[in-house]
Design a protein around this motif. Structure first.
Motif: not given
Length: 410
Positions: A362-368
């Protein structure tokens, strides 16, 4: 505001954009823009699968082969846009939690995770099917045929999105179930069915602009996050099967419950801003905020609750779950009748990897909009640093927000 006889708050609420000033002042929208995400409590070390690079290439190739670059609603990336899926690195939500998985069993798990995020977009986003019970029912009913072994190839649905979701699910499901013990497959099938039904349950909340009470939300969210199938895959990925006695042990049940709650609240606080901008309020941050904002016992002369305060409250709830998991794992390891059973120690390690892997991804993905690394494939994030949710806030988003919110009193 009044409490009705059945304990529901029944007054009509003003649009959030008009609160705390309204007009040109973005109000709560401005507050969303400035939210800071404190470090997410996690006591478990992360690891990535040793075949991560090869699995990344496999995932990217599968996505490109199956999904076209279809534009999303209002110009936003579609869940079926291959480049968006690749940039979001959905497969890392499998390579991190299943770092110890047998290499030959990882490809269908990777495909499943890519698929998970596609159907998540479709059933979550109000601009897609997330606020349309009839359309959502068609998705759920079609995909359920895969897990109930009534699927017919190819899917006869006239809707191309439903066909893609159903046919791709059938592909990885058939691969995944090869050689799987019957009881394990039955548990996995039930878990997927429960996930789909829970998401069906969430759609009316969005459609009617209602928020459930906290207890109901936890019950639904534990299934709608989609983790229970993944829990079964901890066993399958490493080639073991827990017996009924281990699975039904009170300590194991309590550990699983705290694990899934840690995972879904991590998802909720990191995805809050993205979902808020879509007009989606089925989120722990929104729920905590509204409970305080419309609490009949709240002092009207006192400071108003804030979204940042709701985020901080959710972080403390996650901290409690993290501490519970540490305590319960220690109790299980000290329980000779349980820890001596085949696969239990591996399962505990797998649960820890699921917690840490979820926070990491969740910290590295660009999704959020966090992107807490310069290169998500090579540079790990600082999991002890605060983060900003870097998704643009715009006044147009206020038009998608509900005009009325109802919440059962607790």
């Amino acid at each position: 505001m009044e409490l009705s006889a059945n304990g529901q708050i029944t007054d009509s609420l003003p649009c959030l954009a008009d609160q705390n000033g309204g007009g040109d002042d973005l109000g709560v929208l401005g507050e969303v823009h400035n939210i800071v995400l404190p470090p997410i409590p996690c006591s478990f070390p992360w690891r990535n699968h040793p075949d991560y690079k090869a699995l990344t290439e496999m995932s990217d190739a599968w996505v490109l082969a199956h999904f076209t670059n279809m534009p999303g609603a209002d110009g936003r990336p579609s869940s079926f846009a291959a480049d968006h899926m690749i940039k979001s690195a959905f497969h890392m939500q499998a390579t991190l939690p299943y770092a110890d998985g047998i290499s030959e069993r990882m490809p269908p798990i990777i495909k499943m995770m890519d698929w998970y995020f596609m159907i998540d977009n479709i059933l979550d986003d109000p601009s897609e099917m997330g606020a349309d019970p009839e359309r959502a029912d068609k998705v759920v009913d079609s995909v359920l045929t895969v897990f109930r072994d009534t699927y017919v190839h190819p899917s006869p649905s006239p809707n191309p999105l439903v066909r893609i979701l159903t046919d791709t699910a059938a592909e990885w499901w058939a691969e995944m179930c090869q050689g799987m013990p019957p009881k394990q497959k039955a548990r996995l099938s039930k878990a997927f069915c429960d996930y789909l039904e829970a998401n069906r349950t969430q759609v009316p909340y969005r459609n009617s602009r209602q928020l459930p009470d906290l207890e109901t939300y936890f019950q639904v969210r534990e299934d709608s996050i989609g983790w229970w199938p993944c829990a079964v895959l901890i066993e399958h990925s490493q080639g073991f099967e827990l017996d009924d006695e281990a699975l039904s042990h009170p300590l194991m049940i309590e550990l699983q419950k705290n694990t899934v709650q840690h995972i879904f609240m991590t998802n909720d606080i990191t995805s809050f801003k993205k979902e808020y901008m879509q007009g989606d309020f089925c989120n722990i941050v929104s729920l905590l905020y509204f409970r305080k904002l419309y609490d009949p016992k709240r002092d009207p002369n006192g400071p108003a609750p804030t979204l940042q305060g709701a985020v901080s409250e959710a972080i403390e709830m996650i901290r409690e779950k993290d501490e519970n998991c540490v305590r319960l794992m220690e109790q299980i390891r000290n329980c000779k009748e349980l820890i001596s059973k085949p696969g239990v120690e591996q399962y505990l390690e797998g649960l820890g990897l699921w917690i840490s892997g979820t926070v990491y991804w969740h910290l590295v993905s660009g999704r959020y909009g966090i992107c807490a690394t310069t290169n998500l494939h090579e540079v790990p994030p600082d999991m002890l640093a605060s983060q900003h949710l870097n998704i643009d806030v715009n006044k147009q988003a206020a038009r998608t927000l509900p005009n009325r919110v109802m919440m059962a009193a607790t």
